[in-house]
Each structure stands twice: as structure tokens, then as C-alpha cells.
Design a protein around this motif. Sequence first.
Motif, short mmCIF file in Angstrom:
data_model
loop_
_atom_site.label_atom_id
_atom_site.label_comp_id
_atom_site.label_asym_id
_atom_site.label_seq_id
_atom_site.Cartn_x
_atom_site.Cartn_y
_atom_site.Cartn_z
N ARG A 162 0.84 -1.20 0.00
CA ARG A 162 0.00 0.00 0.00
C ARG A 162 0.88 1.26 0.00
O ARG A 162 0.58 2.24 -0.70
CB ARG A 162 -0.92 -0.02 1.22
N SER B 150 2.27 1.77 -3.50
CA SER B 150 1.22 2.24 -4.42
C SER B 150 0.91 3.71 -4.19
O SER B 150 0.72 4.48 -5.15
CB SER B 150 -0.04 1.38 -4.28
N GLU B 151 0.87 4.13 -2.94
CA GLU B 151 0.60 5.54 -2.63
C GLU B 151 1.75 6.43 -3.08
O GLU B 151 1.54 7.53 -3.61
CB GLU B 151 0.34 5.71 -1.14
N TYR B 152 2.96 5.94 -2.91
CA TYR B 152 4.14 6.71 -3.33
C TYR B 152 4.15 6.90 -4.84
O TYR B 152 4.33 8.02 -5.35
CB TYR B 152 5.41 6.00 -2.86
N SER C 65 1.65 6.68 -6.91
CA SER C 65 0.45 7.38 -7.37
C SER C 65 0.60 8.90 -7.33
O SER C 65 -0.15 9.62 -8.00
CB SER C 65 -0.76 6.98 -6.52
N ARG C 66 1.55 9.40 -6.55
CA ARG C 66 1.75 10.85 -6.48
C ARG C 66 2.04 11.45 -7.85
O ARG C 66 1.72 12.62 -8.10
CB ARG C 66 2.91 11.17 -5.54
N LYS D 252 -4.99 6.50 -9.55
CA LYS D 252 -4.47 5.91 -8.32
C LYS D 252 -4.19 4.42 -8.51
O LYS D 252 -5.01 3.68 -9.05
CB LYS D 252 -5.46 6.10 -7.17
N SER E 52 -3.53 0.74 -6.63
CA SER E 52 -3.91 0.08 -5.39
C SER E 52 -2.82 -0.92 -5.01
O SER E 52 -1.91 -1.19 -5.80
CB SER E 52 -5.25 -0.65 -5.56
#
Length: 302
Positions: free
Chosen positions: A93, A96-98, A100-101, A106, A108
Motif C-alpha cells: 500500500r 502504491s501511494e508513493y 500514485s503521487r 491511483k 492500489s
Amino acid sequence: MAGGGTKAWRFARPTNPALAAAGERSIQRYLLQLHACLDERGPRPVIPLSHGDPSSSPSFRTAPEAEEAVVAAVRSGEYNGYSSPATALPARRAVSEYLSRDLPYKLSHDDIFLTCGGTQAIETVMSVFGQPGVNILLPKPGYPKHEAHAIFHRMEVRHYDLVPERGWEVDLEAVEALADENTVAILITNPNNPCGSVYTHEHLAKIADIASKLGILVIADEVYGHLVYGSTSFVPMGVFGEIVPVITLGAISKRWAVPGWRLGWIATCDPKGVLRKTKVTDSLRSFVNLISDPATFLQADC
């Protein structure tokens, strides 16, 4: 042996030809031969121009917070066991968040597969696509391990040129001429190793358009992501995931100056779900289940 005879060992077979061919493409064997000829204790300093280990220079250090987090994880005693969904999920997670920046959509955690460094990410992808009869387009000059793993997995390698007069951009006309119905992917390295170039948004868009036209995916080795100099900003290939499916390879080794920590990833940047529909995602998941996980205490610190 008594009587002067020669025992016939059953494991004495000819060398695996795929392994021999792959070994010829790896620069590691030649580096070891060169280093064997050096006296590193001699009066002249040895300058290693052959490796990309930023941690060997005092100018590049990882953040103290990262080191302290690793120490805390080890001392906690909670991460001495095998990796499990409970430890891997937060790490996937976080990756994925990194990523997605920098993307217009986005990712997942299901889009992320963790590996023991970038090299294992390369091996995994080549294993999934590698079979006799298929070919892959690789850059020339390029990173030797891409070719070594492709050859080991019985793929035909077709090289496209990087054009020095155009800042080592991809020769797009050559790519279109090289591809045929057996081509599965084009691999790009951006920022580039070994040329050091950084592709513009416009050039990456053209690569995406050609790959889409040819019906092939893009494998983007972005292990040097955001390590750029000059005026050209790093743009991840995943930005063009709406045009063509992209598999991104990355790791913490270069940007965080910790190649010895061996934590990498494969990201499927594919908002239209083409890789899922064609079972590529299932194949990646199946192969990842066969290999070793990154160290559990490192996953805890993502």
C-alpha cells in the motif's frame, strides 16, 4: 578409482545453453576478472566506474530516519518471522501511494508486487513473458541484466538504437521496423542507465503511441526515478497507462542510497485492466509466490 577406471557421474551433463548464453551477456564476470588483477592496497586509488552503488560515496547517505526505523523494527522482535499478508500489505500500500503521487490515476496495493531488489523484479518479468518464439525489444546501449534474463528465459532479443544526437532518445522508426507478431514488449530505462539521459513527456508519449499501435506493452525500468540533473524533470511511464499497459520496475536502492537493503517492486500501471484481462497479472502473482520475499523488517518500514 581402483583399477584405474573412470566413474561416470550422472550429473555431468553439458552446460545449460541458456545459462551459458545469459552469462555471456552479464558484465559481472568481466568485472570480477578485472578486480582480480588490481591491488586495492597499492599506492594508486582504484576508482570503480562499473557499479551504481551510491552508498559507496560519502556524498550519498540515506535518511537517518530510515536507518532508525530499521533499527527499531529489528529490535522490536516483531519482524523476525517470514513475510505474511499482514506485513506485506502495508508495504504494498505504501509503494502504491508513493507511485500514485506522479500519476493521473491511483494505484492500489493489488497493482504492486514486492521483490528482493530491482534485479529480482527484472527476473520476474522476464520469467513471466519468456518462452521460445517470442521476442522483446531492448535498448542499445542498455543495462546488461535485462538482456541476460531475457536470453535465459529463451526470448529472442531485438535491439533498437538510442540516438546520441537526440539526447539518447529511442529510435522510434527502428522500433516499429523491428516489431512483429511475436513481439511482446519494449523495455525502456528512464532515467537511462548507462547514458544518463531523461526522456521528456513528449518522447514518452510517442513511445506509448507506438507500443499501443503495435499491440505490445511497455516495461519501464525506473530504478533511477527522480535522480535527475538539469532542466528535464522525471516523468514516469505510468502516466501513459491509459494509452498502453505499463509494467514499472523500481526499488529503494538508488534514490534512498541503500542498494544492500534489497527491496524492489513491480507496478502494473494499467487503469484499463488490460493486464488483468490477459492474465498477465495472474502470472506475475503466481511467479512472485515462488520466489523469496524482501526482508520482513524492511517491509515494516515502508
